[in-house]
Scaffold this active site. Sequence first.
Site, PDB file in Angstrom:
ATOM      1  N   LYS A  94      15.358  15.966  10.678  1.00 39.43           N
ATOM      2  CA  LYS A  94      15.054  16.843   9.809  1.00 39.43           C
ATOM      3  C   LYS A  94      15.728  18.441  10.252  1.00 39.43           C
ATOM      4  O   LYS A  94      16.167  18.956   9.347  1.00 39.43           O
ATOM      5  CB  LYS A  94      13.479  17.765  10.959  1.00 39.43           C
ATOM      6  CG  LYS A  94      12.390  16.586  10.202  1.00 39.43           C
ATOM      7  CD  LYS A  94      11.987  16.239   8.263  1.00 39.43           C
ATOM      8  CE  LYS A  94      11.059  15.028   8.229  1.00 39.43           C
ATOM      9  NZ  LYS A  94      11.114  15.134   6.325  1.00 39.43           N
ATOM     10  N   LYS A 109       9.882   4.476  -2.329  1.00 38.62           N
ATOM     11  CA  LYS A 109       9.708   5.836  -3.252  1.00 38.62           C
ATOM     12  C   LYS A 109      11.238   6.783  -3.565  1.00 38.62           C
ATOM     13  O   LYS A 109      11.313   7.270  -4.308  1.00 38.62           O
ATOM     14  CB  LYS A 109       8.134   6.920  -2.587  1.00 38.62           C
ATOM     15  CG  LYS A 109       8.184   7.928  -3.395  1.00 38.62           C
ATOM     16  CD  LYS A 109       7.404   8.567  -2.251  1.00 38.62           C
ATOM     17  CE  LYS A 109       7.373  10.166  -2.748  1.00 38.62           C
ATOM     18  NZ  LYS A 109       7.233  11.338  -1.168  1.00 38.62           N
ATOM     19  N   LYS A 144      15.527  -2.323  -0.487  1.00 39.91           N
ATOM     20  CA  LYS A 144      13.701  -2.870  -0.501  1.00 39.91           C
ATOM     21  C   LYS A 144      13.176  -1.432  -1.496  1.00 39.91           C
ATOM     22  O   LYS A 144      13.797  -0.452  -1.434  1.00 39.91           O
ATOM     23  CB  LYS A 144      13.053  -2.803   1.446  1.00 39.91           C
ATOM     24  CG  LYS A 144      13.239  -1.239   1.310  1.00 39.91           C
ATOM     25  CD  LYS A 144      12.743  -1.096   2.864  1.00 39.91           C
ATOM     26  CE  LYS A 144      12.432  -0.041   3.859  1.00 39.91           C
ATOM     27  NZ  LYS A 144      11.321   0.626   3.753  1.00 39.91           N
TER      28      LYS A 144
END
Length: 331
Positions: free
Chosen positions: A113, A199, A196
């Site tokens: 982050k 989103k 895969k």
Amino acid sequence: MAKEIVLSGIRSTGNLHLGNYYGAVKNFVRMQDDYECYFFIADFHSLTTHPTPADLHENVKAVLSEYLGAGLDPERSTLYIQSDIPEIPELYLLLNMISYVGELERTTTFKEKVRSQPENVNAGLLTYPVLMAADILIHRANKVPVGKDQQPHLEITRKFAQRFNNMFKTEYFPLPEPFNFGKDLIKIPGLDGSGKMGKSEGNGIFLVDSPEEIRKKVMRAVTDSGPTQPNQEMVEPIRNLFYLMDVVSAPDTAAHFREKYNACEIRYGDMKKQLAEDIIKVISPIRERILDISKDNAYLKKVATIGAEKARASAAKTLSDVRRIIGFKSF
Ligand code: TRP
């Protein structure tokens, strides 16, 4: 014998796609029979990314509707919104006192982050794992289904549980283990050739997609120019299409197209048309339930209220034990 406690936190952003459905939600639905299940929507956690007030509520509502539509049962499970349970932030405060800044700074998810959003490295991000530990320990959960990305957080939770037990010479907290779906783990591939469904990959077929949208997405799936010799080995995009068909279609459908492939007679257009219809057959009833539920505010309110009541009963018991163990006493 008392059932084991399974707890799962649900991100309050993002719609469910077919990969989430087969990879997790279908297993959650099944687990409800064998375990005491707690499922909650982690809306406190979402504040680390500063959503607008309107988005915050809309996201929670959408996610709750989707999980209900996909089969979570508020009668058999405890289904609640994290921010309805004030005991969670209190346990979070207490756990902050036994967590060390150094170990939080070293967490891989935190370091990522810091790299990806240097403009918003808030303290909530640093203590994200502490809040997650509070989520898990508040019900003294035994098992937590987590994907690979969340494993470091579960490791920290185990560390805190052990540290608390050592510090106060107790065995109060069980050390939560990752819940392993084993052979029930189905990973849905993307339709863009490799990897895969996800989103962030932008290749999702969502539970709220209309039949038209699903047809469009499936027809765009990557294929090759077709086999040139009998029984030719499949390239990855084709293997993925067959894998998806194995998951959603009747067994003889996939067998039929495999035969065609092996005989070099396959027409991918036909196969995709069939695949799209079979995906629609799975998704349509779920989609309709989701749309109905999201319009039924009274039902959503009832679910959230009953869930909060059940979750608070369990949370209050833990918190009062923890306060006593730590040494708080009333006069
Ligand atoms: N951090 C999890 C995620 O991003 C969501 C979550 C919050 C969670 N609290 C949890 C998951 C507790 C399991 C247990 O997916």
